[in-house]
Design a protein around this motif. Structure first.
Motif, PDB file in Angstrom:
ATOM      1  N   MET A 159      22.773  23.635  50.565  1.00  0.00           N
ATOM      2  CA  MET A 159      22.828  24.218  49.476  1.00  0.00           C
ATOM      3  C   MET A 159      21.207  24.207  48.557  1.00  0.00           C
ATOM      4  O   MET A 159      20.884  25.589  48.344  1.00  0.00           O
ATOM      5  N   THR A 160      20.420  23.411  48.794  1.00  0.00           N
ATOM      6  CA  THR A 160      19.187  23.383  48.080  1.00  0.00           C
ATOM      7  C   THR A 160      17.724  23.980  48.732  1.00  0.00           C
ATOM      8  O   THR A 160      16.876  24.337  48.669  1.00  0.00           O
ATOM      9  N   GLY A 161      18.533  24.353  50.116  1.00  0.00           N
ATOM     10  CA  GLY A 161      17.771  25.258  50.966  1.00  0.00           C
ATOM     11  C   GLY A 161      16.127  24.381  51.294  1.00  0.00           C
ATOM     12  O   GLY A 161      14.941  25.504  51.590  1.00  0.00           O
ATOM     13  N   GLY A 162      16.125  23.335  51.642  1.00  0.00           N
ATOM     14  CA  GLY A 162      15.283  22.803  51.924  1.00  0.00           C
ATOM     15  C   GLY A 162      13.927  22.308  50.840  1.00  0.00           C
ATOM     16  O   GLY A 162      13.252  22.046  50.706  1.00  0.00           O
ATOM     17  N   LYS A 163      14.193  22.646  49.481  1.00  0.00           N
ATOM     18  CA  LYS A 163      13.402  22.718  48.153  1.00  0.00           C
ATOM     19  C   LYS A 163      13.516  21.049  47.815  1.00  0.00           C
ATOM     20  O   LYS A 163      14.617  20.397  47.997  1.00  0.00           O
ATOM     21  N   GLN A 164      12.260  21.136  47.125  1.00  0.00           N
ATOM     22  CA  GLN A 164      12.414  19.326  47.016  1.00  0.00           C
ATOM     23  C   GLN A 164      12.675  19.018  45.632  1.00  0.00           C
ATOM     24  O   GLN A 164      12.821  19.726  44.383  1.00  0.00           O
ATOM     25  N   VAL A 165      14.039  18.933  45.179  1.00  0.00           N
ATOM     26  CA  VAL A 165      15.087  18.512  44.205  1.00  0.00           C
ATOM     27  C   VAL A 165      15.002  17.115  44.495  1.00  0.00           C
ATOM     28  O   VAL A 165      15.007  16.203  45.567  1.00  0.00           O
ATOM     29  N   SER A 166      15.743  16.289  43.205  1.00  0.00           N
ATOM     30  CA  SER A 166      15.370  15.389  42.530  1.00  0.00           C
ATOM     31  C   SER A 166      17.201  14.644  42.396  1.00  0.00           C
ATOM     32  O   SER A 166      17.760  15.099  42.953  1.00  0.00           O
ATOM     33  N   GLN A 167      16.756  13.473  42.817  1.00  0.00           N
ATOM     34  CA  GLN A 167      18.064  12.672  43.257  1.00  0.00           C
ATOM     35  C   GLN A 167      19.110  12.986  41.986  1.00  0.00           C
ATOM     36  O   GLN A 167      20.685  13.059  42.125  1.00  0.00           O
ATOM     37  N   GLU A 168      18.633  12.655  40.968  1.00  0.00           N
ATOM     38  CA  GLU A 168      19.820  13.396  39.758  1.00  0.00           C
ATOM     39  C   GLU A 168      20.899  14.869  39.273  1.00  0.00           C
ATOM     40  O   GLU A 168      21.354  14.737  39.505  1.00  0.00           O
ATOM     41  N   GLN A 169      19.625  15.647  40.838  1.00  0.00           N
ATOM     42  CA  GLN A 169      20.341  17.727  40.818  1.00  0.00           C
ATOM     43  C   GLN A 169      21.157  17.162  41.782  1.00  0.00           C
ATOM     44  O   GLN A 169      21.712  17.984  41.442  1.00  0.00           O
ATOM     45  N   LEU A 170      20.972  16.548  42.663  1.00  0.00           N
ATOM     46  CA  LEU A 170      22.116  16.390  43.796  1.00  0.00           C
ATOM     47  C   LEU A 170      23.059  15.509  43.085  1.00  0.00           C
ATOM     48  O   LEU A 170      23.872  16.193  44.119  1.00  0.00           O
ATOM     49  N   ASP A 171      22.769  14.497  43.117  1.00  0.00           N
ATOM     50  CA  ASP A 171      24.114  13.689  42.207  1.00  0.00           C
ATOM     51  C   ASP A 171      24.788  14.879  40.775  1.00  0.00           C
ATOM     52  O   ASP A 171      26.232  14.869  41.543  1.00  0.00           O
ATOM     53  N   SER A 172      23.920  15.436  40.045  1.00  0.00           N
ATOM     54  CA  SER A 172      25.086  16.460  39.329  1.00  0.00           C
ATOM     55  C   SER A 172      25.410  17.792  40.682  1.00  0.00           C
ATOM     56  O   SER A 172      27.091  17.534  40.122  1.00  0.00           O
ATOM     57  N   MET A 173      25.352  18.373  41.080  1.00  0.00           N
ATOM     58  CA  MET A 173      25.863  19.431  42.162  1.00  0.00           C
ATOM     59  C   MET A 173      27.305  18.288  42.889  1.00  0.00           C
ATOM     60  O   MET A 173      28.150  18.767  42.996  1.00  0.00           O
ATOM     61  N   ARG A 174      26.719  17.466  43.512  1.00  0.00           N
ATOM     62  CA  ARG A 174      27.829  16.745  44.084  1.00  0.00           C
ATOM     63  C   ARG A 174      29.455  16.463  42.839  1.00  0.00           C
ATOM     64  O   ARG A 174      30.279  16.535  42.951  1.00  0.00           O
ATOM     65  N   ARG A 175      29.230  16.183  41.427  1.00  0.00           N
ATOM     66  CA  ARG A 175      30.359  16.509  40.415  1.00  0.00           C
ATOM     67  C   ARG A 175      30.433  17.604  40.516  1.00  0.00           C
ATOM     68  O   ARG A 175      32.337  17.469  40.092  1.00  0.00           O
ATOM     69  N   GLU A 176      29.725  18.522  40.117  1.00  0.00           N
ATOM     70  CA  GLU A 176      30.682  19.874  39.751  1.00  0.00           C
ATOM     71  C   GLU A 176      30.930  19.867  40.886  1.00  0.00           C
ATOM     72  O   GLU A 176      32.353  20.840  40.969  1.00  0.00           O
ATOM     73  N   PHE A 177      30.413  19.770  41.887  1.00  0.00           N
ATOM     74  CA  PHE A 177      32.071  20.066  43.080  1.00  0.00           C
ATOM     75  C   PHE A 177      33.109  19.601  43.425  1.00  0.00           C
ATOM     76  O   PHE A 177      33.697  18.863  44.622  1.00  0.00           O
ATOM     77  N   GLY A 178      33.476  17.716  42.886  1.00  0.00           N
ATOM     78  CA  GLY A 178      34.086  16.526  42.723  1.00  0.00           C
ATOM     79  C   GLY A 178      33.558  16.030  44.467  1.00  0.00           C
ATOM     80  O   GLY A 178      34.282  15.739  44.910  1.00  0.00           O
ATOM     81  N   LEU A 179      32.286  16.149  44.843  1.00  0.00           N
ATOM     82  CA  LEU A 179      31.995  15.183  45.321  1.00  0.00           C
ATOM     83  C   LEU A 179      31.916  13.945  46.325  1.00  0.00           C
ATOM     84  O   LEU A 179      31.706  13.203  46.734  1.00  0.00           O
ATOM     85  N   ASP A 180      31.416  13.647  44.526  1.00  0.00           N
ATOM     86  CA  ASP A 180      31.719  11.796  44.292  1.00  0.00           C
ATOM     87  C   ASP A 180      32.947  11.274  44.112  1.00  0.00           C
ATOM     88  O   ASP A 180      32.628  10.422  43.959  1.00  0.00           O
TER      89      ASP A 180
END
Length: 357
Positions: free
Chosen positions: A73-94
Motif C-alpha cells: 500500500m505504500t507504493g514503494g515509498k520510503q516509510v519508517s518502521q513506526e509508520q508501518l506498525d501504525s498501519m498494521r494496527r489500523e487494519f488489525g494485522l498486528d
C-alpha cells in the motif's frame, strides 16, 4: 359353497377379502411428503455448512499469498518502521491470527466484510459498485448461450448422426477446449486492432467511451459489450449444447416416446413436449451453476477487456493483496454458486417427481 368362498369367509389370508383389507391409500403420500421435507432440510443444511466452509477457506487461503499488504500500500515509498506498525494496527494485522479470524467471522455474519486496504471504503460498497457491470455483461451472455445451447443441443440429438449434428458437436468441442482469455485476445487482434483486410470495428476494452448521454450512451455501452459477450457465449454455449445433447440422447429410446409417436403426434411435438422436458434435469443443474457464476463474473474475460466488474476488481485486489476485498469477493462468488445450486436441487421435483421421495 365353493372352496374359494369358504376361505374368504373364514378370513384366509389367501382369500379374496385379504386384498381390500390391506389397502392404505394415504400412507405413501404421508411418507412422500415427509421424505421431501427431509430432502429440502438436508439441502438447506448442506448449503449452510458449505457457506461456513467458504467463510473459513476465504480467510486462510489468501493469507498464503506472498507479500506484505501494508508495504504494497505504500507504493514503494520510503516509510519508517513506526509508520508501518501504525498501519498494521489500523487494519488489525498486528492481532493474533485466531483473533483476526473470530473478528472476521463475527462481522461477516452481520454483513460486514471489512474495509478495503487500497480504497479505504467498506468492501460491500465496492462490490455493490461493480456488481451492475458484471450482471450486465455476464447476464446478457447467459441468456444468449442458454437459448443457443439448449436449442442446438436438442435439435442435434434429435437428428444425431446427420451433418448438422456432427458439425455443431465438433465446433462445440473445439470452442469448449479453447481458454476464454486466449479467445478474447484473438478477438481483440482480429476485430479491434484489425488484421489484413479486416478493419478494427470494436473497442479494445472498457465499458464506455465517456461523454455520452441518453441513447448514445446505451449504444456506446452495447458497442463495448460485443467482444466480451461474444467470448463468453462462444465458450459457454458449447458446454450447454454438449450437456443438452447427451441428456436427450439418453431419452431417445424410452418407451414413452414410442407411445407418443403411436398416438399420432408430430415428431416436433414429441421432441418439445415429451423428450426435451425429461432431458432437462442435468441441463438445469448446469444452468443454475452458470447463473451463480453470473454473479462471480468472468474474471479472465473482464481482465482481458478491462471491464469494470467484479472480475476485474478481484484481479486488482489480488495483485496487492487487498485481503478484505479478496476475501469478500471470494465469499460472494462462492455463495452465489452455492445458493443457485441449492435452488436447482429444490426445483428438481418439478421436473422429476421421483426426486426427493
Amino acid at each position: 359353497m365353493s372352496t374359494e368362498s369358504t376361505s374368504a369367509l373364514a378370513g384366509d389370508p389367501g382369500g379374496a377379502v385379504a386384498a381390500p383389507a390391506a389397502a392404505t391409500p394415504r400412507g405413501p403420500r404421508r411418507r412422500s411428503g415427509t421424505g421431501y421435507l427431509r430432502y429440502v432440510a438436508g439441502k438447506l443444511l448442506g448449503a449452510v455448512v458449505s457457506l461456513f466452509a467458504v467463510l473459513v477457506t476465504s480467510f486462510f487461503l489468501f493469507r498464503l499469498i506472498p507479500g506484505d499488504p501494508v508495504k504494497a500500500m505504500t507504493g514503494g515509498k520510503q516509510v519508517s518502521q513506526e509508520q508501518l506498525d501504525s498501519m498494521r494496527r489500523e487494519f488489525g494485522l498486528d492481532l493474533p491470527l485466531w483473533h483476526q479470524f473470530t473478528d472476521y467471522c463475527g462481522k461477516a455474519l452481520t454483513g460486514d466484510l471489512g474495509t478495503s486496504y487500497q480504497f479505504h471504503t467498506p468492501v460491500i460498497d465496492k462490490i455493490a459498485e461493480a456488481l451492475p457491470a458484471t450482471l450486465l455483461l455476464t447476464g446478457t451472455a447467459f441468456v444468449l448461450y442458454t437459448a443457443l445451447g439448449v436449442w442446438l443441443g436438442s435439435r442435434g440429438a434429435w437428428r444425431h448422426g446427420r451433418f448438422g449434428d456432427r458439425f455443431h458437436t465438433a465446433f462445440a468441442l473445439t470452442l469448449y477446449s479453447v481458454p476464454s482469455f486466449w479467445l478474447g485476445l484473438l478477438l481483440i487482434i482480429v476485430l479491434s486492432v484489425g488484421i489484413g483486410p479486416i478493419p478494427g470495428m470494436f473497442p479494445t476494452g472498457g465499458m464506455e467511451t465517456g461523454g455520452k448521454e441518453g441513447f448514445a450512451y446505451f449504444t456506446d455501452v452495447a458497442h463495448h459489450m460485443v467482444l466480451p459477450v461474444l467470448t463468453l457465449v462462444a465458450v459457454e454455449y458449447a458446454r450447454t449444447l454438449l450437456v443438452m445433447r447427451s441428456s436427450l440422447l439418453d431419452e431417445m429410446g424410452s418407451d414413452y416416446l414410442t407411445t407418443a409417436r403411436a398416438k399420432g403426434l408430430r415428431d416436433d411435438n414429441v421432441r418439445r413436449k415429451h423428450a426435451v422436458p425429461n432431458a432437462m434435469l442435468p441441463t438445469v443443474t448446469l444452468l443454475f451453476v452458470n447463473l451463480g457464476n453470473t454473479v462471480a463474473g468472468a474474471i479472465l474475460v473482464e481482465t482481458v477487456f478491462s471491464w469494470p466488474g467484479l472480475g476485474g476488481l478481484f484481479y486488482q485486489a489480488l495483485s496487492i493483496p487487498d485481503l478484505p476485498l479478496v476475501q469478500g469477493l471470494f465469499f460472494v462468488f462462492a455463495a452465489a454458486v452455492i445458493v443457485m445450486n441449492t435452488l436447482a436441487d429444490l426445483i428438481y421435483p418439478l421436473f422429476d417427481p421421483r426426486v426427493g421421495r
